[in-house]
Design a protein around this motif. Structure first.
Motif, PDB file in Angstrom:
ATOM      1  N   UNK A 163      45.573  52.167  23.644  1.00 18.86           N
ATOM      2  CA  UNK A 163      45.096  51.151  23.779  1.00 18.86           C
ATOM      3  C   UNK A 163      45.967  49.671  23.751  1.00 18.86           C
ATOM      4  N   UNK A 165      48.068  49.255  25.628  1.00 19.24           N
ATOM      5  CA  UNK A 165      48.172  49.677  27.212  1.00 19.24           C
ATOM      6  C   UNK A 165      46.670  49.259  27.947  1.00 19.24           C
ATOM      7  N   UNK A 166      45.836  48.726  27.158  1.00 22.18           N
ATOM      8  CA  UNK A 166      44.458  48.723  28.011  1.00 22.18           C
ATOM      9  C   UNK A 166      43.731  49.670  28.382  1.00 22.18           C
ATOM     10  N   UNK A 167      44.392  50.936  27.976  1.00 15.83           N
ATOM     11  CA  UNK A 167      43.590  52.234  28.505  1.00 15.83           C
ATOM     12  C   UNK A 167      42.481  52.858  27.645  1.00 15.83           C
ATOM     13  N   UNK A 168      41.933  54.160  27.842  1.00 18.58           N
ATOM     14  CA  UNK A 168      40.536  54.776  26.703  1.00 18.58           C
ATOM     15  C   UNK A 168      42.325  55.554  26.112  1.00 18.58           C
ATOM     16  N   UNK A 169      41.784  56.021  25.311  1.00 18.00           N
ATOM     17  CA  UNK A 169      42.431  56.819  24.413  1.00 18.00           C
ATOM     18  C   UNK A 169      41.667  58.370  25.199  1.00 18.00           C
TER      19      UNK A 169
ATOM     20  N   UNK B  92      46.959  49.807  16.553  1.00 17.53           N
ATOM     21  CA  UNK B  92      45.195  48.977  17.714  1.00 17.53           C
ATOM     22  C   UNK B  92      44.294  49.975  18.301  1.00 17.53           C
ATOM     23  N   UNK B  94      40.068  49.447  19.771  1.00 20.02           N
ATOM     24  CA  UNK B  94      39.250  49.688  20.851  1.00 20.02           C
ATOM     25  C   UNK B  94      37.273  49.964  20.159  1.00 20.02           C
ATOM     26  N   UNK B 103      39.490  44.763  22.632  1.00 20.81           N
ATOM     27  CA  UNK B 103      40.956  45.627  22.059  1.00 20.81           C
ATOM     28  C   UNK B 103      41.184  44.674  21.572  1.00 20.81           C
ATOM     29  N   UNK B 125      44.035  50.767  33.532  1.00 19.88           N
ATOM     30  CA  UNK B 125      43.978  49.644  33.140  1.00 19.88           C
ATOM     31  C   UNK B 125      42.580  48.754  32.761  1.00 19.88           C
ATOM     32  N   UNK B 126      41.812  48.914  31.695  1.00 24.09           N
ATOM     33  CA  UNK B 126      40.591  47.404  32.336  1.00 24.09           C
ATOM     34  C   UNK B 126      41.259  46.299  32.171  1.00 24.09           C
TER      35      UNK B 126
END
Lengths: 228, 133
Positions: A163, A165-169, B92, B94, B103, B125-126
Motif C-alpha cells: 500500500x 508503494x501504491x500497489x494492491x495488497x 497504510x 487503500x 491511499x 504501481x497505481x
C-alpha cells in the motif's frame, strides 16, 4: 551418569544463561527496531508508534518469527540427519559404523531399560515409539508453527509495504507464492545450514578446552563423537 | 519444554498475530472510510478536504498546480462515489470507490490521504495524479 545436585542455579546454569540472553536480546531487538521504525515514520511525516504497538505489529512479528522458524528447522534437520549421516572426527557425529536407529541395547529399550529410564521409554507400544522420536518431532512441529506464523506476519507486513508503494495488497495464498516470503525463508535457512555444516567440520580440527562442544584438546582428529 | 506445552504456546503466538492484525485493521476501517469519503466528495468544503491531505501530498499538489490547495483541489477528478472496498494494513490503507482508488497513511492527527486520483496499471504501481512526494 547422574551427578549430585549442587543447587538449582548451578544445575541449570546453561539453560538459565541462554534464557536470560534470549530475553535481553529480544528486548534489544524490540527497542532498536522501534527506534528504526519511528525514525522512518518521522522522516515521512507519519505517526510514530509506542513500544506496545511495535511489538504487536506485523513488522516486529515477521522479524522474530522468520528467525525462530529457521532455528527450529536447523535442529529438526540436524537431529534426523545425525541418525544416518556421520562426519569422521566430528563431535557432532556418531562414531563410524553406528549409523541408523541402533539396537534396543544401545538405546536402553525393551528388556534393556533401567530403573531410571523415563516412563514412556519403559512402557512400550505407541508411547515408546512416540517418545523415541519426540525430540525431532517437537522441533519439526515448532518449525512448522513458527514458519506459519512467519507467513502470517510477513503477509501483513508485505501488504503494508504494498500500500505504501501504491500497489494492491495480496491474499495469504498470493503471499505464499511471492518472492518476499521465499526470500525471507531462504536467507534464514542458508545461514543455519552454514552454521551447522561449519561446526561439524571445525570440531574435527579445532578444540575448545573444557567445552562440551569440543573434543579434549589432545584428542586425535580422527576420534569421532567424543567430547570433553 | 515438552511438546504438550510448546504447541499451545506457538499456536497462541501465531493466533495472537492474526487476531491483532485483523482486530486492529477492522477497528481502523470506519475512520479510514470517513476520511476517504469526505475527501472524495466534491460538495464538501474545499478547505476541510485539503486538511485531510498528508502534508507532503498537499505541498506536492500546490507545487504542481502553482496555486493553493483550496483552489487546486477542484481541478482534480476526485469524485469517487460509493466505497466498494477497504484494506487496512498497519499504518497504510487503500479505499476503493466507484470511480477512484485512494491511499491513506496514519499520522499523529489521524488518517490522511497520501494519494488519490489513482489509476491501476498492470504489474506496476497505481498512477496517481495526486501523491505525496
Amino acid at each position: 551418569m547422574t551427578a549430585q545436585s549442587r543447587g538449582f542455579l548451578r544445575d541449570n546454569s546453561l539453560s538459565l544463561a541462554f534464557g536470560a540472553l534470549f530475553l535481553l536480546t529480544l528486548v534489544g531487538q524490540a527497542l532498536s527496531g522501534l527506534a528504526d521504525y519511528n525514525a522512518q515514520q518521522v522522516a515521512q511525516g507519519l505517526a510514530t508508534v509506542s513500544l506496545g504497538d511495535y511489538v504487536t505489529s506485523s513488522t516486529f512479528g515477521v522479524d522474530v518469527m522468520e528467525n525462530w522458524q529457521s532455528e527450529y528447522l536447523q535442529f529438526f534437520l540436524f537431529i534426523y540427519a545425525t541418525v544416518w549421516l556421520i562426519q569422521l572426527g566430528s563431535t557432532e557425529s556418531k562414531p563410524v559404523g553406528e549409523e541408523g536407529k541402533e539396537s534396543d541395547e544401545d538405546q536402553k529399550l525393551g528388556r534393556h531399560t533401567e530403573p531410571s529410564s523415563p516412563v514412556w521409554a519403559k512402557v512400550g507400544g505407541w508411547r515408546t515409539a512416540l517418545y523415541s522420536r519426540s525430540l525431532g518431532t517437537l522441533m519439526g512441529v515448532l518449525f512448522l508453527l513458527t514458519w506459519a506464523a512467519s507467513a502470517v506476519a510477513g503477509w501483513a507486513a508485505y501488504n503494508s509495504e504494498q500500500l505504501a508503494d501504491r500497489e494492491d495488497p495480496v491474499s495469504w495464498l498470493g503471499y505464499l507464492g511471492a518472492a518476499d516470503f521465499w526470500n525471507r525463508s531462504f536467507q534464514n535457512w542458508q545461514s543455519e545450514m552454514l552454521a551447522v555444516g561449519s561446526m561439524a567440520v571445525f570440531s574435527v580440527y579445532l578444540r575448545q578446552r573444557g567445552s562440551a562442544e569440543s573434543k579434549p584438546v589432545g584428542e586425535s582428529h580422527a576420534a569421532t563423537g567424543s567430547s570433553g | 519444554m515438552s511438546s504438550a506445552t510448546a504447541r499451545p504456546l506457538v499456536l497462541v503466538i501465531g493466533g495472537a498475530l492474526v487476531l491483532l492484525a485483523a482486530g486492529c485493521a477492522s477497528a481502523e476501517q470506519p475512520q479510514v472510510e470517513r476520511v476517504a469519503t469526505v475527501f472524495e466528495d466534491p460538495s464538501a468544503d474545499a478547505s476541510a478536504r485539503c486538511d485531510l491531505l498528508l502534508p507532503t501530498a498537499r505541498e506536492q499538489l500546490e507545487q504542481d498546480e502553482q496555486s493553493s490547495c483550496v483552489e487546486a483541489i477542484n481541478s482534480l477528478p476526485l469524485d469517487g462515489g460509493d466505497v466498494t472496498g477497504i484494506e487496512v494494513w498497519g499504518g497504510d490503507a487503500q479505499v476503493r470507490l466507484g470511480q477512484d482508488t485512494v491511499f491513506l497513511s496514519k499520522t499523529p492527527e489521524g488518517w490522511r490521504v497520501a494519494a488519490a486520483a489513482c489509476t491501476p496499471r498492470t504489474e506496476r504501481p497505481y498512477d496517481c495524479q495526486l501523491e505525496a512526494s
